[in-house]
Design an enzyme around this catalytic site. Structure first.
Site, PDB file in Angstrom:
ATOM      1  N   ASN A  95      -1.268  -9.677  -6.116  1.00  0.00           N
ATOM      2  CA  ASN A  95      -0.117  -8.990  -6.723  1.00  0.00           C
ATOM      3  C   ASN A  95      -0.429  -8.634  -8.174  1.00  0.00           C
ATOM      4  OD1 ASN A  95       1.212  -9.400  -4.314  1.00  0.00           O
ATOM      5  ND2 ASN A  95       2.314 -11.206  -5.023  1.00  0.00           N
ATOM      6  N   SER A 101      -9.055 -18.219  -5.218  1.00  0.00           N
ATOM      7  CA  SER A 101      -7.996 -17.579  -4.436  1.00  0.00           C
ATOM      8  C   SER A 101      -7.525 -16.342  -5.184  1.00  0.00           C
ATOM      9  CB  SER A 101      -6.822 -18.543  -4.217  1.00  0.00           C
ATOM     10  OG  SER A 101      -5.823 -17.915  -3.451  1.00  0.00           O
ATOM     11  N   GLU A 130      -6.991 -13.336 -10.554  1.00  0.00           N
ATOM     12  CA  GLU A 130      -5.950 -12.307 -10.668  1.00  0.00           C
ATOM     13  C   GLU A 130      -6.073 -11.551 -11.987  1.00  0.00           C
ATOM     14  OE1 GLU A 130      -2.152 -14.356 -10.596  1.00  0.00           O
ATOM     15  OE2 GLU A 130      -3.063 -16.112 -11.543  1.00  0.00           O
ATOM     16  N   CYS A 137      -3.927 -15.154  -1.760  1.00  0.00           N
ATOM     17  CA  CYS A 137      -2.592 -15.743  -1.637  1.00  0.00           C
ATOM     18  C   CYS A 137      -1.499 -14.810  -2.125  1.00  0.00           C
ATOM     19  CB  CYS A 137      -2.514 -17.072  -2.383  1.00  0.00           C
ATOM     20  SG  CYS A 137      -2.766 -16.940  -4.163  1.00  0.00           S
ATOM     21  N   ARG A 192      -0.416 -24.511  -6.929  1.00  0.00           N
ATOM     22  CA  ARG A 192      -0.640 -23.755  -8.169  1.00  0.00           C
ATOM     23  C   ARG A 192       0.168 -24.376  -9.300  1.00  0.00           C
ATOM     24  NH1 ARG A 192       1.301 -17.600  -8.437  1.00  0.00           N
ATOM     25  NH2 ARG A 192       3.320 -18.613  -8.796  1.00  0.00           N
ATOM     26  N   GLY A 216      11.193  13.469  19.348  1.00  0.00           N
ATOM     27  CA  GLY A 216      12.280  14.228  18.741  1.00  0.00           C
ATOM     28  C   GLY A 216      12.031  14.709  17.330  1.00  0.00           C
ATOM     29  N   MET A 270       9.592  16.844  16.285  1.00  0.00           N
ATOM     30  CA  MET A 270       9.121  18.232  16.191  1.00  0.00           C
ATOM     31  C   MET A 270       9.810  19.063  17.264  1.00  0.00           C
ATOM     32  SD  MET A 270       5.125  17.685  15.172  1.00  0.00           S
ATOM     33  CE  MET A 270       4.809  16.513  16.481  1.00  0.00           C
ATOM     34  N   HIS A 318      11.194  -9.853  -8.073  1.00  0.00           N
ATOM     35  CA  HIS A 318      11.502 -11.276  -7.972  1.00  0.00           C
ATOM     36  C   HIS A 318      12.349 -11.569  -6.745  1.00  0.00           C
ATOM     37  CE1 HIS A 318      14.114 -14.817  -8.789  1.00  0.00           C
ATOM     38  NE2 HIS A 318      12.981 -15.343  -9.184  1.00  0.00           N
ATOM     39  N   GLY A 344      -5.186 -13.646  -6.404  1.00  0.00           N
ATOM     40  CA  GLY A 344      -3.762 -13.343  -6.579  1.00  0.00           C
ATOM     41  C   GLY A 344      -3.610 -11.834  -6.641  1.00  0.00           C
ATOM     42  N   ARG A 399       5.792  23.548  23.570  1.00  0.00           N
ATOM     43  CA  ARG A 399       6.157  22.199  23.128  1.00  0.00           C
ATOM     44  C   ARG A 399       5.116  21.636  22.175  1.00  0.00           C
ATOM     45  NH1 ARG A 399       7.705  18.994  28.539  1.00  0.00           N
ATOM     46  NH2 ARG A 399       9.186  17.952  27.180  1.00  0.00           N
ATOM     47  N   TYR A 407     -10.017 -17.342   4.158  1.00  0.00           N
ATOM     48  CA  TYR A 407      -8.664 -17.376   4.718  1.00  0.00           C
ATOM     49  C   TYR A 407      -7.773 -16.382   3.984  1.00  0.00           C
ATOM     50  CZ  TYR A 407      -7.240 -19.988   0.554  1.00  0.00           C
ATOM     51  OH  TYR A 407      -6.985 -20.350  -0.744  1.00  0.00           O
ATOM     52  N   ARG A 411       3.176   9.721  28.489  1.00  0.00           N
ATOM     53  CA  ARG A 411       2.629   9.181  27.239  1.00  0.00           C
ATOM     54  C   ARG A 411       2.837   7.673  27.252  1.00  0.00           C
ATOM     55  NH1 ARG A 411       7.165  11.967  23.304  1.00  0.00           N
ATOM     56  NH2 ARG A 411       8.998  10.926  24.170  1.00  0.00           N
ATOM     57  N   LYS A 439       0.808  14.774  24.053  1.00  0.00           N
ATOM     58  CA  LYS A 439       1.374  15.495  25.197  1.00  0.00           C
ATOM     59  C   LYS A 439       0.289  16.261  25.933  1.00  0.00           C
ATOM     60  CE  LYS A 439       5.679  16.833  24.885  1.00  0.00           C
ATOM     61  NZ  LYS A 439       5.963  16.669  23.510  1.00  0.00           N
TER      62      LYS A 439
END
Length: 890
Positions: free
Chosen positions: A774, A770, A751, A838, A617, A100, A102, A455, A772, A91, A858, A337, A21
């Site tokens: 996770n 690659s 992994e 991946c 895989r 909205g 603050m 899952h 993994g 303000r 990639y 803004r 602002k």
């Protein structure tokens, strides 16, 4: 650096310091636009306020007083004067717009004496007392924390007594009485008189605005939109001379967008009110008029507004969200803004502004938020219709999109009803691999447990189906076929709607809106494809997912999970037969049936992705995940014993015995991936043969296919070498059989932490890596993702133990550092080694940008997130070229 800057003494380039602002007001002042005089207290003072135990810096108010005196000189008014009082607005304004979230106070400076001065100078006593009424309510709410409803009751009572409907119809006498009652509420609440000294009012207001930075709604907003301290730290405070839109029918207030925020059309869009203040428009106190009406009611002002919109767009090179006020026919700007727009609006404006030569292609790409593209790729709830519904509960939004269907709690029933054409929402406490047939049959999935990488979440995202997980206040009673949220019950067969984009669950049917891929969307993707350096592949396990990924621009498949192919209804019984087999020959007999169907699957996916790599895989999950869980089997035996079904008890007991044999204390680190391939080599032999035969048959038909075989959960070169011998023997056998030389790359996932640390060894016998991410994230943090997301991760984020969920956005300092070690070691052996990612992080924009910087070949994302990854990769390329601009302040 000073704590306070007057609008005309600085440029507004430092948005982090002045807030959005303040930046807008400073820049508009520099442009010579009609902005009321004022000053900005910087965000640095807000940080000091919190560092100093919520106390203002010692000299701040004396500095504020000096700047108030500047406003006095510019306006000819005086703060606290009985003759010609100066009133100000106070303000908030953070570096990132938080509409909205603050607090704001208007008409500050009024008391029982200055209100008379305002009445005299304006020659409008009713206006003066209306302004005082507004100020007393806002001050009581924002500074003292008094609920609006206490003030609203008094206001509504006054309108009833005077027999009027609208606020602006109240008489001067009614308003005087309201002010008195409002002040009494504040005095009762605080045990002290309502402050009359304007400078005391100003000090309390500044503190209140700073305090609102850590208010609940502001914190929640920052969490939802991932606004970190690095992006915006603290709010600025803007003190501005009041301009009054409530001085009669030649006065007005309004909010306007320079382009339509919903679809990006180049036409001003907004509302205004005659004889009102800004809060009336924003708060919806009165029904405003569309901005087009202003051309008739206030034609000169409307023309000035149009010219201002064009000037601001050309200066900021972004569509603007403008707040304006007209006081007795004179036009003023109170705010500008960058306009918040939905994805469709942002994409259209990017393309249009480039055509208008307002921006260049780099800016057209960089101004977009990749995450917002999700809005365009899935069905969404119709927002207008949704206003008529209250959410039953809210969970974790795990896979975007909206779906309506009947709630079904039983997997087999969901499959049956889905096959009959019924729209089914599968509702479970949690899901397992054997539930996947019901995923195919359902339009959406809802679970009471789990997180974004559980899952249900991962499978649903891969399928592009809406999914909500972790509805912790939802209890499912399978025997009674109902779910309970507090005292509300949903019975099986009741219609529910789920919104996988925000986690809301509704009772009943809410209309949805189909996604539309516009020509502008395709244009943006085409530009991004040409700009990016990083390859973008897809995680796809079915022909449908592969087709979608290719349509969205995927350059191959980075992860094809073969176990998903076993979950289809016609295959799961065969795979279970293999698991239940007691000898290797029995297992091979079942696996031979699976080889034929897997070969056909591979052929279809390879054909769809012709010309691109497809990374397949080998089996990863532990075998017990394909069997019913032990508790279900025990319950089944108990029921069968009651019925006396001896034959079925024997069969079920056999399943129970095998499930107990395979059960593990920590399956994530147990008998899975390469460990299964070594202990049950016939499983990997079958899969490798199916891949090789599928490839040979396609090559024979002149197809240009590029399969890659990937081994999961590898931790040592000996494990990988064991599987490579299986691969080499079978590949040689198929080559001899078909008389064809097969080019099938062999590689490993990274992994396991040890694999990353010894990647130079693995690179000797691997043609690609690659990550993994996770499982790698679980290993680095020593977190179980389901337990972490379900039990403590949210609290960790709230308490700033960690900045964000590491299963959603890559932990660059921990997991990222380990990845960089692995990349460096692997490429020290093979400089051109292909290395990708991946995990689910492949579709997260911040993770994609890290992968670009780390030099990966990639990233691979779920099919629906391929466009997001493409745009993020293009931005990563451009961001390297952008140099930050220095701001000027004095």
């Amino acid at each position: 650096m000073k704590p306070i800057y007057f609008f005309d003494e600085v440029d507004g380039k430092n948005k982090k310091l002045f807030g959005g602002k303040g930046t807008g007001l400073i820049e508009m002042t520099r442009l010579g636009l009609p902005v009321p005089p004022g000053f900005t207290i910087t965000t640095a003072v807000c940080i000091q306020y919190y560092d100093n135990n919520k106390k203002l810096p010692r000299n701040l108010m004396s500095e504020a007083k000096r700047n108030i005196q500047k406003i006095e000189r510019k306006t000819g008014k005086k703060f606290g004067s009985l003759q010609n009082p100066l009133l100000v607005s106070v303000r908030s304004g953070a570096a990132i717009s938080m509409p909205g979230m603050m607090d704001t106070i208007l008409n500050l400076g009024l008391n029982d004496q200055t209100v008379i001065g305002l009445a005299n100078t304006s020659q409008n006593p009713r206006f003066a007392w209306d302004s005082y009424r507004r100020f007393a309510q806002l001050f009581g709410k924002v500074v003292f924390g008094i609920e609006d409803k206490q003030f609203d009751e008094i206001l509504q009572n006054a309108k009833r007594q005077q027999n009027v409907q609208q606020d602006h119809e109240l008489s001067e006498q009614s308003l005087k009485k309201i002010v008195s009652e409002y002040k009494s509420i504040c005095q009762r609440y605080t045990s002290r008189p309502f402050p009359a000294d304007p400078y005391q009012q100003l000090e309390l207001a500044i503190k209140a605005v700073f305090k609102s930075w850590m208010g609940e709604r502001a914190i929640v907003y920052r969490e939802k939109y991932k606004i970190t301290k690095e992006i915006a730290n603290g709010t600025a405070v803007n003190v501005v001379a009041m301009i009054f839109g409530n001085m009669g029918n030649d006065s007005a207030t309004g909010v306007v967008f320079t382009r339509n925020p919903s679809d990006g059309t180049k036409k001003i869009f907004g509302d205004y009110l005659i004889n009102a203040q800004g809060e009336d428009v924003v708060a919806g106190i009165r029904t405003p008029q569309p901005i087009d009406e202003m051309a008739r009611q206030l034609p000169l002002t409307y023309q000035q507004l149009l010219k201002t919109c064009e000037k601001l767009e050309r200066y900021f090179k972004e569509p603007q969200d403008i707040e304006f006020t007209v006081e007795k026919g004179r036009f003023y700007l109170l705010q500008t803004r960058t306009a918040k727009m939905n994805a469709a609006g942002m994409i259209k404006t990017s393309v249009d502004m480039l055509k208008e030569r307002l921006i260049k292609k780099d800016k057209a790409i960089l101004r977009l938020n990749p995450e917002d593209l999700d809005q365009l790729l899935h069905k969404t709830i119709d927002n207008e219709s949704a206003k008529k519904f209250n959410p039953l509960t809210k969970g974790i939004p795990a896979s975007p999109g909206a779906a309506t269907g009947v709630a079904i709690f039983d997997v087999k029933k969901a499959v049956q009803m889905g096959d009959e054409g019924v729209r089914v929402i599968l509702v479970r406490e949690e899901t397992r691999p054997e539930d996947v047939p019901a995923f195919f049959a359902s339009v959406g999935i809802l679970t009471s447990r789990g997180g974004k990488t559980s899952h249900a979440a991962v499978v649903a995202r891969g399928m592009g189906k809406p999914c909500i997980v972790g509805c912790n206040d939802m209890r499912i009673d399978y025997s009674a076929k109902k779910l309970l949220v507090d005292s509300k019950a949903i019975l099986e067969g009741d219609v529910i709607t789920i919104d996988g984009s925000n986690g809301n669950v509704y009772v009943g049917e809410i209309p949805t809106v189909e996604p539309k891929l516009t020509d502008d969307f395709k244009t943006i993707l085409r530009w991004a494809q040409k700009l990016k350096k990083l390859g973008i592949r897809a995680n796809a396990d079915t022909p449908q997912a592969a087709k979608l990924a290719r349509a969205y621009g995927a350059e191959g498949i980075g992860l094809c999970r073969t176990e998903r192919m076993f979950n289809a209804r016609d295959r799961l019984p065969i795979f279970v037969e293999m698991i239940m087999a007691k000898t290797a020959p029995e297992r091979k007999q079942a696996l031979e049936k699976l080889r034929l169907v897997q070969k056909e699957d591979f052929k279809e996916i390879l054909k769809i992705m012709e010309g691109h790599h497809v990374t397949i895989r080998l089996l990863d999950p532990p075998l017990h995940e394909f069997l019913p869980n032990i508790e279900e089997l025990l319950n089944k035996i108990h029921l069968l014993e009651k019925k006396g079904s001896t034959d079925e008890i024997t069969s079920t007991q056999r399943f129970l015995d095998r499930a107990k044999e395979l059960d593990e204390i920590n399956p994530m680190m147990g008998h899975r991936g390469v460990r299964i391939g070594i202990t049950y080599p016939e499983i990997y032999e079958m899969q490798v043969r199916a891949i090789c035969e599928a490839t040979a048959e396609l090559i024979r038909d002149k197809a240009n296919v590029h399969p890659q075989i990937m081994v999961p959960q590898v931790g040592s070169i000996n494990e990988l070498d064991y599987i490579k011998k299986i691969y080499y023997d079978i590949k040689s056998d198929v080559e001899a059989k078909f008389g064809i030389r097969l080019k099938i790359n062999f590689g490993t996932m990274l992994e396991v932490v040890r694999a990353c640390l010894t990647s130079d060894e693995l690179a000797k016998i691997s043609e690609f890596f690659s990550f993994g991410t996770n499982d790698l994230t679980q290993a680095v943090f020593s977190f179980s993702r389901e337990d972490a997301e379900g039990k403590f991760l949210l609290e960790y984020i709230e308490k700033e133990i960690i900045k964000e969920n590491p299963f959603e956005s890559l932990d660059t300092s921990g997991v990222g550092s380990l990845m960089q070690i692995a990349i460096s070691k692997g490429r020290s052996v093979k400089p051109n080694l292909e290395i990708g990612i991946c995990g689910e992080h492949g579709g997260d924009p911040r993770s994609v940008k890290f992968c670009h910087k780390a030099g990966l070949s990639y990233v691979s994302a779920s099919s629906h997130r391929v466009p997001i990854a493409i745009l993020a990769a293009a931005q990563a390329t451009l961001e390297k070229q952008v140099k930050p601009r220095k701001s000027r302040s004095r």
